[in-house]
Design a protein around this motif. Sequence first.
Motif, mmCIF file in Angstrom:
data_model
loop_
_atom_site.group_PDB
_atom_site.id
_atom_site.type_symbol
_atom_site.label_atom_id
_atom_site.label_comp_id
_atom_site.label_asym_id
_atom_site.label_seq_id
_atom_site.Cartn_x
_atom_site.Cartn_y
_atom_site.Cartn_z
ATOM 1 N N VAL A 5 42.702 50.336 45.062
ATOM 2 C CA VAL A 5 43.927 49.809 44.450
ATOM 3 C C VAL A 5 44.568 48.762 45.357
ATOM 4 O O VAL A 5 45.084 47.740 44.890
ATOM 5 C CB VAL A 5 44.900 50.966 44.143
ATOM 6 C CG1 VAL A 5 46.239 50.436 43.669
ATOM 7 C CG2 VAL A 5 44.319 51.892 43.087
ATOM 8 N N ASN A 6 44.530 49.028 46.657
ATOM 9 C CA ASN A 6 45.077 48.054 47.603
ATOM 10 C C ASN A 6 44.282 46.750 47.573
ATOM 11 O O ASN A 6 44.861 45.649 47.602
ATOM 12 C CB ASN A 6 45.061 48.647 49.008
ATOM 13 C CG ASN A 6 45.680 47.724 50.032
ATOM 14 O OD1 ASN A 6 46.767 47.199 49.819
ATOM 15 N ND2 ASN A 6 45.009 47.524 51.152
ATOM 16 N N ASP A 7 42.943 46.859 47.501
ATOM 17 C CA ASP A 7 42.115 45.657 47.397
ATOM 18 C C ASP A 7 42.396 44.907 46.094
ATOM 19 O O ASP A 7 42.423 43.673 46.066
ATOM 20 C CB ASP A 7 40.629 46.021 47.484
ATOM 21 C CG ASP A 7 40.258 46.564 48.858
ATOM 22 O OD1 ASP A 7 41.020 46.316 49.807
ATOM 23 O OD2 ASP A 7 39.223 47.253 48.973
ATOM 24 N N LEU A 8 42.589 45.676 45.014
ATOM 25 C CA LEU A 8 42.893 45.047 43.726
ATOM 26 C C LEU A 8 44.220 44.291 43.800
ATOM 27 O O LEU A 8 44.339 43.156 43.309
ATOM 28 C CB LEU A 8 42.944 46.117 42.637
ATOM 29 C CG LEU A 8 43.182 45.632 41.208
ATOM 30 C CD1 LEU A 8 42.063 44.708 40.768
ATOM 31 C CD2 LEU A 8 43.303 46.819 40.253
ATOM 32 N N ALA A 9 45.209 44.922 44.412
ATOM 33 C CA ALA A 9 46.491 44.227 44.589
ATOM 34 C C ALA A 9 46.329 42.997 45.474
ATOM 35 O O ALA A 9 46.969 41.963 45.243
ATOM 36 C CB ALA A 9 47.522 45.189 45.189
ATOM 37 N N GLY A 10 45.464 43.107 46.486
ATOM 38 C CA GLY A 10 45.221 41.959 47.350
ATOM 39 C C GLY A 10 44.608 40.785 46.589
ATOM 40 O O GLY A 10 44.951 39.617 46.847
ATOM 41 N N GLN A 11 43.720 41.069 45.637
ATOM 42 C CA GLN A 11 43.134 39.994 44.844
ATOM 43 C C GLN A 11 44.166 39.338 43.940
ATOM 44 O O GLN A 11 44.151 38.117 43.739
ATOM 45 C CB GLN A 11 41.963 40.536 44.003
ATOM 46 C CG GLN A 11 40.802 41.047 44.828
ATOM 47 C CD GLN A 11 40.323 40.025 45.836
ATOM 48 O OE1 GLN A 11 40.117 38.860 45.499
ATOM 49 N NE2 GLN A 11 40.147 40.456 47.078
ATOM 50 N N HIS A 12 45.084 40.136 43.406
ATOM 51 C CA HIS A 12 46.168 39.547 42.624
ATOM 52 C C HIS A 12 47.058 38.678 43.512
ATOM 53 O O HIS A 12 47.578 37.645 43.056
ATOM 54 C CB HIS A 12 46.989 40.641 41.947
ATOM 55 C CG HIS A 12 46.265 41.309 40.808
ATOM 56 N ND1 HIS A 12 45.963 40.650 39.633
ATOM 57 C CD2 HIS A 12 45.780 42.560 40.662
ATOM 58 C CE1 HIS A 12 45.328 41.476 38.809
ATOM 59 N NE2 HIS A 12 45.205 42.649 39.413
ATOM 60 N N GLU A 13 47.234 39.087 44.753
ATOM 61 C CA GLU A 13 47.985 38.242 45.682
ATOM 62 C C GLU A 13 47.233 36.939 45.959
ATOM 63 O O GLU A 13 47.848 35.874 46.086
ATOM 64 C CB GLU A 13 48.228 38.996 46.989
ATOM 65 C CG GLU A 13 49.199 40.160 46.861
ATOM 66 C CD GLU A 13 49.400 40.875 48.179
ATOM 67 O OE1 GLU A 13 48.769 40.452 49.178
ATOM 68 O OE2 GLU A 13 50.186 41.838 48.224
ATOM 69 N N VAL A 14 45.904 37.030 46.063
ATOM 70 C CA VAL A 14 45.097 35.810 46.251
ATOM 71 C C VAL A 14 45.271 34.871 45.061
ATOM 72 O O VAL A 14 45.422 33.650 45.223
ATOM 73 C CB VAL A 14 43.613 36.187 46.449
ATOM 74 C CG1 VAL A 14 42.741 34.940 46.418
ATOM 75 C CG2 VAL A 14 43.422 36.928 47.760
ATOM 76 N N ILE A 15 45.270 35.440 43.854
ATOM 77 C CA ILE A 15 45.485 34.615 42.657
ATOM 78 C C ILE A 15 46.845 33.933 42.730
ATOM 79 O O ILE A 15 46.974 32.726 42.472
ATOM 80 C CB ILE A 15 45.366 35.483 41.391
ATOM 81 C CG1 ILE A 15 43.928 35.985 41.210
ATOM 82 C CG2 ILE A 15 45.804 34.700 40.162
ATOM 83 C CD1 ILE A 15 43.756 36.925 40.043
ATOM 84 N N ALA A 16 47.868 34.709 43.088
ATOM 85 C CA ALA A 16 49.217 34.132 43.162
ATOM 86 C C ALA A 16 49.294 33.044 44.228
ATOM 87 O O ALA A 16 49.904 31.979 44.002
ATOM 88 C CB ALA A 16 50.230 35.241 43.454
#
Length: 525
Positions: A5-16
């Motif tokens: 879940v943390n990695d998934l949130a990190g990818q959304h941060e990369v998108i942002a």
Amino acid sequence: MLCEVNDLAGQHEVIAENLQSDVIREINYLVKDIKEERKKLLQDSAKYVAMINNQVASLERSRKNYEKAFKEAERALDNFQRADADLNLSRAEVEKQRMNMAIKNQHCEESKNEYANQLQKTNELQSQHYKALMPEVFRQLQELDEKRIRNVRHFMAHSADVERNVFPIINKCLDGIINAANQVNEKQDTILVIERYKSGFEPPGDFPFDDLSRGGESTPLVLPGSGNTYVSSGVGAHRSESMTVKGTMSAGKLKKRVGLFAIFSSNKNNLSSSGDKDDYSELPPNQRRKKILQKLDEMQAKLHQEIAAKDGLMKMKGVYESNPALGDPMSTEGQLNECSQRIDKLNSDIAKYQGLLQEVECNVSPAGIRKHELTEHNGIGNGSTNNLSNHNNRVNTSIPDGRAPLGEDESLSRSASDSSVSIPAVGLSNRYSGETVSLGASRNSLANDEDPPPYYDIHDLPPLGTCTALYAFEATSEGSIPMFDGEQLLIIEQDQGDGWTRVRRQPPNVEEGFVPTSYISIHSS
């Protein structure tokens, strides 16, 4: 699961972040440029409109001047003709009317020529305004709008690409979440809950038969481990209302259920809470035993750190005594005293909790301790399977001269402030005996004046590695040594953050001191 879940949130941060840097920032630049260009074009169009309006106004003024001059010329001609026909007027008056007529005709011709010039200029400017200037402005506005639409289209596609680029990683994160969910074992989870909340109390025995026919009074029945009393007073015997378990039906009313014996509730007496008491006496035996073991491990780790720090201070003091140029030996006395006080305090606390641990282990029922618990803890994940009996051989090993034991992996610090040295912590599986690490008679104790501090010769400190001088260095400060380019040196002490490294020349010209860290190249040992 949490890592995925943390990695998934990190990818959304990369998108942002990518959208912020590649799309939003470019959009802001585009909007700024379009606003400036549009403002310039609108200003040009307003200037062109003002020019044509001014020219039309000039044309109107010249026309009115020509009309006025023409009428005046006609009146002057009429006056001359009447004066010339009138025989009663003198020749001078007739000549005056002639001159006036000539002046008016000349003024009319000038106004006519000015009107013609203004008309020609107005027509030319109007033709240029409607056929060249304004169409050019509209063309540039159209191109500007096309540029805006084209860039918006590009940004839309690029935004989709930004998200598409991280889709493979997001898919891996989602697959990891699915794998983590598939690995959930309900049996193991329930066992963990049982291990967390088990109390260690003995199950209650059978209630004895109270034969009232033999005479005597009834004996109160006490539930072992809970203090709840059952009062037998004949056939109508019932449990005392004040001793009823929370969440069960009392003699007077039905109370709200909050869990099984308040174990899974938010009650302040929940078994998972550690309480405010240092001896954890408010906890059940098994929970109290775990807390005491955890506390002992923390204090034992701190004790090893303090011992290593004190040993490092003693070595530094010896080096200062052998070479006063490196520092004042008395500067370490205060730190050594503080370190000794902390060690004594930790020893007393460890002895206290070891006594509490022995008391608890005597009271905990054998059925409350499972066999696998003896090996469930192994320090900090080092795989040790030591049981209760072998801890004394690992931590409290006595040394004939009374020196405190130190592990092989303990590293020494150059100052007392470096108390974060890496010391292997004692495992939870190692159970504590009544012995403590005694430092009262150790060679590091300041209280014993009979044992002088050890003397460290310059060759006693082992080298930590080798280095090569990158540049020549002239020793200008006290405690430093010179070196020439390419010289091979032994590293005695690493840079402690001040930019200097302690080195030693190789035999036969042995000399020790500090050199700039940036002047040497350290070789990995």
